[in-house]
Design an enzyme around this catalytic site. Structure first.
Site: not given
Ligand code: GSH
Length: 222
Positions: A13-15, A18
């Site tokens: 869930g963490s940009p 990613r």
């Protein structure tokens, strides 16, 4: 404690995670993926804090050299000044403006802060302009670099927030281009974007339920 291998500590869930994940994949770096569930506060457990006292993901263990800060991890893989400039624009301006604007929505299920939207629009205007004057397909030239990966990872948060950026023509075309060109994009981003989207919708529904409950409680008793 000695860490001997190459390990990537991340949360889907963490940009920033990613961004690193796509980079590692694109550069064919061999690593062991270690998922850290932020919702269960696994990043606050003693074993993680010993490694990274700032308790952030991504964290990278490069043969016992522990590195955090996504852009530092990405720069550790490759180096170019123009690319570095874009990485810092992404972190300090674009991603910062996204976080500031959407914080109430992401963390509390409330509408984004309208006073912060100008910062985001200015960042997107800059990017649109960089691409227009650059006249090249990618942010730093004819070939894709980690700057494209970093900015795309920030853009995935706009997607998670269902923010419409189609009016930024050059930028919008660049987004489509890099999503198609970055092979691990789908694998590394789609599930996380969906997770953030679902969680935000859940929070929004909870807020609405709570408001309705308060409204009913405030009605005069019959
Ligand atoms: N500037 C850092 C930001 C990292 C960051 O804030 N990560 C968040 C997830 S998106 C996190 O680990 N939050 C948990 C915490 O700070 O305790 C980077 O790019 O690596």
């Amino acid at each position: 404690m000695a860490w001997l291998s190459t390990e990537f500590y991340y949360y889907k869930g963490s940009p920033p995670c990613r961004a690193v994940w796509m980079t590692l994949k694109m550069l064919n770096v061999e690593y062991e993926a270690k998922e850290v569930d932020l919702l269960k506060a696994e990043n606050k457990r003693p074993w993680f804090l010993r490694m990274n006292p700032q308790h952030t993901v991504p964290t990278f263990n490069d043969h016992s050299f522990i590195l955090w800060e996504s852009r530092a991890i990405m720069m550790n893989q490759r180096k170019e000044r123009k690319v570095d400039r874009m990485l810092f624009f992404d972190m300090g301006t674009l991603y910062h403006s996204i976080k500031e604007y959407f914080a109430p929505k992401i963390y509390d299920g409330l509408p984004p802060d309208p006073e912060k939207e100008n910062l985001l629009k200015t960042s997107l205007d800059h990017l649109d302009h960089f691409l227009e004057i650059g006249g090249v397909p990618y942010l730093c030239g004819e070939r894709i670099t980690i700057a494209d990966v970093a900015v795309l990872a920030s853009v995935t948060e706009l997607d998670a927030m269902e923010y419409n950026y189609r009016c930024y023509g050059e930028f919008n075309r660049w987004v489509e281009r890099v999503k198609a060109a970055i092979k691990p994009y789908k694998e590394c981003c789609e599930e996380g974007v969906r997770m953030t989207k679902d969680r935000t919708k859940f929070l929004e529904t909870e807020v609405k339920k709570q408001m309705e409950k308060e409204r009913k409680a405030s009605l005069p008793k019959k």
